[in-house]
Design an enzyme around this catalytic site. Structure first.
Site, PDB file in Angstrom:
ATOM      1  N   LYS A  49       0.808  -1.222   0.000  1.00  0.00           N
ATOM      2  CA  LYS A  49       0.000   0.000   0.000  1.00  0.00           C
ATOM      3  C   LYS A  49       0.841   1.272   0.000  1.00  0.00           C
ATOM      4  O   LYS A  49       0.390   2.324  -0.490  1.00  0.00           O
ATOM      5  CB  LYS A  49      -0.916   0.011   1.221  1.00  0.00           C
ATOM      6  N   SER A 292       0.942 -10.037  -0.489  1.00  0.00           N
ATOM      7  CA  SER A 292       0.719  -8.600  -0.537  1.00  0.00           C
ATOM      8  C   SER A 292       1.002  -7.854   0.750  1.00  0.00           C
ATOM      9  O   SER A 292       1.259  -6.646   0.713  1.00  0.00           O
ATOM     10  CB  SER A 292      -0.730  -8.334  -0.957  1.00  0.00           C
TER      11      SER A 292
END
Lengths: 308, 308
Positions: A49, A292
């Site tokens: 992110k 992720s």
């Protein structure tokens, strides 16, 4: 005017903008998994992110930076925005809600952001966000429906193109669709990009079915994927993407597998792509599994590891 | 004639021998730890042990390979010898004992070794080893008291010299002393190498105190460090080394820290150097912490993560 979807050029520009302020994360090879693992859990702030948030923050005007930014998130996006705002010298206000994880509140504050906890639940947090944005004139940093955020996430794809030029499939966990859209934009014309959602968190599936962002009520153990809808831009970018669903049990199994065999302390969301690969639902030769993120409370991890 | 301690040249030769059959493990930077982490948990077989075992196996004569090798271990060395023997086309017999971890027995067999479980406990396993070695003429692959095994482990030091040329301290977990001896041999003249033992597993401390290998009864949670004595060669190589002791609570804290903050699924032994660094017992600027291995049962990890 609605934002246009980012292009490959935008992703390359994002890489130049980010420079060496974030990591080029390692690509590990797991023989037992028969795949390579793109380790975004080692990225600054513990997930991919920060790529999108830093790209977005870097492109703000001096005036926008002076007014500061605002975001809504009880997870990885909160930390990423806090980190990126600090890196760009902007003030960050992150709207969460009562009951949000103490650990994530502390981590977000640790990067220097202010956390607003007036809201009682996610729905009222969105109202609170709108009100605060109106009152303060802060720029919203959307977690996925923003071309700069998507282009930042797409830098994962550029690294994969260089580090795994022979890959014929890249498997990506999907929440609101920012990461998979970025990777699709970067390398989707040359490589199969496969979107993985939990069966209990289907924002992308539902959005593609209805042809527009569609509210869902996600309940997956992969809390990092529990987006309430997929973005307009992700739906546009991913309209023809290959999609796979996984169960929460498959995610837990993959979580344990990555722990025991690949030695990775990922979060449940980070294990979703591995879950799809381990389930045998994908037929490919040279596979990259994107891990992720790694922000999981020790207690949660303990519970998943305890159940065999 | 007793074996001579290896030299830096021997370590360089080991690197050439190993070639690309093992990984150059990543060096990750942890800002929260304020140190770099040499990630040997990502090495083939899940620990640094494969470096020494493969160097040893590669140097056997054709006749020795034909007779096969033998080792005693209920842990990482067992898997490393099994892996290295398979890589060199030699047969491996590994002596364990009843009560050894099912997971480790399975992993060792998985690499193609035969596991002998006749012994009832570690002491009788050593007798069993001597008997089997005598009967079969197999070459013993010692876990740490062998110049080729030490030189193989020393390749970690060569990688650190290149990847962290500015490091002024390398902190290393110690069991029987093979890894720390290898790193000391490779870079000890230029860089501080600091040996870390659990307070409840002090083979190196005891050996240095008595000037010779001295039996200890280790009970640390860091089972990978629970060597019953330190080797003769490690005691010679490490006679002036800087040493630090850590408690089991400090190891558990470091284990959780590496999990939550560095996203590493290491074993308790692999967290010992981080424990020493986190405890503040070492004063250094540019520090490398060696995370030596990652083979831990999910149930054990779950229990450590559950206790805050």
């Amino acid at each position: 005017m609605a934002d246009a979807a980012p292009t490959r050029d935008d992703v390359e520009r994002a890489r130049a903008t980010i420079g060496d302020r974030l990591l080029r994360t390692p690509l590990l090879t797991s023989r037992t998994l028969d795949a390579r693992l793109k380790c975004e859990l080692f990225q600054r702030t513990g997930s991919f992110k920060s790529r999108g948030a830093l790209n977005k923050l870097s492109r703000l005007t001096a005036q926008e930076k002076a007014r500061g930014v605002i975001a809504i998130s009880a997870g990885n996006h909160a930390q990423a925005v806090a980190f990126a705002a600090a890196a760009e010298g902007a003030d960050a206000l992150v709207v969460m809600w009562q009951g949000a994880s103490e650990q994530k509140i502390a981590a977000t504050r640790g990067y220097g952001a202010t956390v607003d906890l007036e809201a009682h639940d996610p729905a009222s947090a969105f109202e609170r966000l709108a009100q605060l944005q109106e009152e303060t004139g802060r720029t919203l940093v959307h977690p996925f429906d923003d071309p700069l955020v998507i282009a930042g996430a797409g830098t994962v794809g550029l690294e994969l193109e260089e580090d795994a030029p022979d890959a014929d499939a890249v498997i990506v966990p999907v929440g609101g669709g920012g990461l998979v859209s970025g990777i699709q934009t970067a390398i989707g014309t040359r490589t199969r990009v496969i979107a993985v959602e939990p069966e209990t968190s289907t924002a992308l599936h539902s959005g593609l079915e209805h042809g527009e962002p569609t509210p869902v009520t996600p309940t997956s153990i992969a809390d990092g994927l529990n987006a309430p809808f997929a973005g307009r831009l992700p739906l546009e970018i991913c309209k023809d993407i290959e999609r796979v669903l996984v169960t929460d049990d498959e995610i837990k199994h993959a979580f344990r597998f990555l722990y025991e065999r690949a030695k990775l302390a990922c979060e449940p969301a980070g294990a979703a792509a591995a879950a799809a690969w381990l389930s045998g639902k994908i037929d490919a030769e040279n596979t990259v599994v994107v891990v992720s993120g790694g922000n999981v409370a020790a207690q949660t991890a303990s519970a998943i590891l305890a159940a065999p």
